[in-house]
Design a protein around this motif. Structure first.
Motif, mmCIF file in Angstrom:
data_model
loop_
_atom_site.group_PDB
_atom_site.id
_atom_site.type_symbol
_atom_site.label_atom_id
_atom_site.label_comp_id
_atom_site.label_asym_id
_atom_site.label_seq_id
_atom_site.Cartn_x
_atom_site.Cartn_y
_atom_site.Cartn_z
ATOM 1 N N ARG A 103 1.947 1.734 -3.575
ATOM 2 C CA ARG A 103 0.854 2.164 -4.458
ATOM 3 C C ARG A 103 0.427 3.597 -4.205
ATOM 4 O O ARG A 103 0.099 4.313 -5.136
ATOM 5 C CB ARG A 103 -0.336 1.218 -4.331
ATOM 6 C CG ARG A 103 -0.032 -0.146 -4.903
ATOM 7 C CD ARG A 103 -1.231 -1.045 -4.857
ATOM 8 N NE ARG A 103 -0.849 -2.370 -5.304
ATOM 9 C CZ ARG A 103 -1.715 -3.266 -5.734
ATOM 10 N NH1 ARG A 103 -2.992 -2.999 -5.752
ATOM 11 N NH2 ARG A 103 -1.295 -4.449 -6.121
ATOM 12 N N LEU A 104 0.409 4.011 -2.950
ATOM 13 C CA LEU A 104 0.001 5.379 -2.613
ATOM 14 C C LEU A 104 1.183 6.346 -2.565
ATOM 15 O O LEU A 104 0.977 7.545 -2.430
ATOM 16 C CB LEU A 104 -0.727 5.395 -1.263
ATOM 17 C CG LEU A 104 -2.064 4.673 -1.198
ATOM 18 C CD1 LEU A 104 -2.644 4.767 0.210
ATOM 19 C CD2 LEU A 104 -3.044 5.232 -2.226
ATOM 20 N N LEU B 167 -8.623 -0.385 -0.758
ATOM 21 C CA LEU B 167 -7.728 0.635 -1.302
ATOM 22 C C LEU B 167 -8.413 1.373 -2.451
ATOM 23 O O LEU B 167 -8.350 2.601 -2.534
ATOM 24 C CB LEU B 167 -6.413 0.009 -1.757
ATOM 25 C CG LEU B 167 -5.364 0.964 -2.305
ATOM 26 C CD1 LEU B 167 -4.987 2.023 -1.266
ATOM 27 C CD2 LEU B 167 -4.137 0.204 -2.755
ATOM 28 N N THR B 168 -9.093 0.630 -3.309
ATOM 29 C CA THR B 168 -9.823 1.242 -4.418
ATOM 30 C C THR B 168 -10.914 2.173 -3.898
ATOM 31 O O THR B 168 -11.077 3.290 -4.398
ATOM 32 C CB THR B 168 -10.436 0.145 -5.313
ATOM 33 O OG1 THR B 168 -9.384 -0.715 -5.766
ATOM 34 C CG2 THR B 168 -11.149 0.742 -6.510
ATOM 35 N N VAL C 234 0.465 5.528 6.209
ATOM 36 C CA VAL C 234 -0.454 4.413 5.946
ATOM 37 C C VAL C 234 -1.072 3.925 7.255
ATOM 38 O O VAL C 234 -2.285 3.708 7.335
ATOM 39 C CB VAL C 234 0.253 3.258 5.194
ATOM 40 C CG1 VAL C 234 -0.649 2.035 5.094
ATOM 41 C CG2 VAL C 234 0.689 3.718 3.809
ATOM 42 N N LEU D 261 -8.916 3.869 5.861
ATOM 43 C CA LEU D 261 -8.545 2.731 5.032
ATOM 44 C C LEU D 261 -8.838 1.468 5.831
ATOM 45 O O LEU D 261 -8.311 1.289 6.926
ATOM 46 C CB LEU D 261 -7.061 2.814 4.664
ATOM 47 C CG LEU D 261 -6.485 1.747 3.737
ATOM 48 C CD1 LEU D 261 -7.243 1.724 2.408
ATOM 49 C CD2 LEU D 261 -5.014 2.009 3.494
ATOM 50 N N PHE E 256 -10.990 3.699 -0.986
ATOM 51 C CA PHE E 256 -10.332 4.845 -0.366
ATOM 52 C C PHE E 256 -9.963 5.878 -1.431
ATOM 53 O O PHE E 256 -10.236 7.074 -1.270
ATOM 54 C CB PHE E 256 -9.081 4.392 0.392
ATOM 55 C CG PHE E 256 -8.200 5.519 0.822
ATOM 56 C CD1 PHE E 256 -8.546 6.325 1.895
ATOM 57 C CD2 PHE E 256 -7.027 5.792 0.134
ATOM 58 C CE1 PHE E 256 -7.728 7.387 2.288
ATOM 59 C CE2 PHE E 256 -6.208 6.839 0.523
ATOM 60 C CZ PHE E 256 -6.561 7.641 1.594
ATOM 61 N N ILE E 257 -9.360 5.422 -2.514
ATOM 62 C CA ILE E 257 -8.950 6.333 -3.585
ATOM 63 C C ILE E 257 -10.171 6.993 -4.214
ATOM 64 O O ILE E 257 -10.185 8.206 -4.448
ATOM 65 C CB ILE E 257 -8.101 5.590 -4.636
ATOM 66 C CG1 ILE E 257 -6.780 5.140 -4.008
ATOM 67 C CG2 ILE E 257 -7.854 6.459 -5.866
ATOM 68 C CD1 ILE E 257 -5.985 4.178 -4.857
ATOM 69 N N VAL F 212 0.846 -1.198 0.000
ATOM 70 C CA VAL F 212 0.000 0.000 0.000
ATOM 71 C C VAL F 212 0.878 1.243 0.000
ATOM 72 O O VAL F 212 0.583 2.231 -0.691
ATOM 73 C CB VAL F 212 -0.975 -0.014 1.196
ATOM 74 C CG1 VAL F 212 -1.729 1.297 1.308
ATOM 75 C CG2 VAL F 212 -1.948 -1.181 1.066
ATOM 76 N N SER G 268 -8.961 -2.496 6.961
ATOM 77 C CA SER G 268 -7.983 -3.579 6.976
ATOM 78 C C SER G 268 -8.487 -4.701 7.862
ATOM 79 O O SER G 268 -9.453 -4.541 8.598
ATOM 80 C CB SER G 268 -6.629 -3.088 7.492
ATOM 81 O OG SER G 268 -6.719 -2.769 8.862
ATOM 82 N N ASN H 264 -7.770 -5.294 -1.471
ATOM 83 C CA ASN H 264 -7.570 -4.449 -2.640
ATOM 84 C C ASN H 264 -8.773 -3.532 -2.864
ATOM 85 O O ASN H 264 -8.614 -2.364 -3.205
ATOM 86 C CB ASN H 264 -7.312 -5.319 -3.873
ATOM 87 C CG ASN H 264 -6.793 -4.517 -5.036
ATOM 88 O OD1 ASN H 264 -5.993 -3.601 -4.859
ATOM 89 N ND2 ASN H 264 -7.244 -4.842 -6.222
ATOM 90 N N ILE I 286 -4.688 -5.309 3.883
ATOM 91 C CA ILE I 286 -5.655 -4.375 3.342
ATOM 92 C C ILE I 286 -6.254 -5.007 2.086
ATOM 93 O O ILE I 286 -5.520 -5.298 1.125
ATOM 94 C CB ILE I 286 -4.986 -3.022 2.993
ATOM 95 C CG1 ILE I 286 -4.385 -2.376 4.252
ATOM 96 C CG2 ILE I 286 -5.975 -2.071 2.351
ATOM 97 C CD1 ILE I 286 -2.968 -2.721 4.520
#
Length: 76
Positions: free
Chosen positions: A30-31, A63-64, A38, A47, A66-67, A27, A49, A60, A58
């Motif tokens: 990626r971020l 994370l998507t 994080v 986020l 969150f973004i 993560v 988890s 996937n 976490i």
């Protein structure tokens, strides 16, 4: 020449999609954030988890989500 019969797949016969679990370092990459940032996102619930033993993972999709949420907030 006859073609073979078509096979119909039912929803219950289709395999379930695999749930991808990411590590904190993945993560971070990626971020493009540091470890503390994080863990702050995880601690504040921004986020999602899960904990497996002592390991934090976490999903996937978390994370998507969150973004997507952050993009919607900045667009408003």
């Amino acid at each position: 020449m006859a073609s073979p019969p078509l096979t119909v797949l039912h929803a219950e016969a289709a395999p379930a999609p695999a749930l991808d679990l990411l590590t904190v370092p993945q993560v971070m990459t990626r971020l493009q954030l540091g470890r503390s940032a994080v863990y702050d996102l995880l601690r504040t619930g921004q986020l999602a988890s899960i904990t497996l033993g002592r390991a934090r993972r976490i999903p996937n999709h978390a994370l998507t989500d969150f973004i997507r949420t952050r993009l919607e907030q900045e667009a408003a």
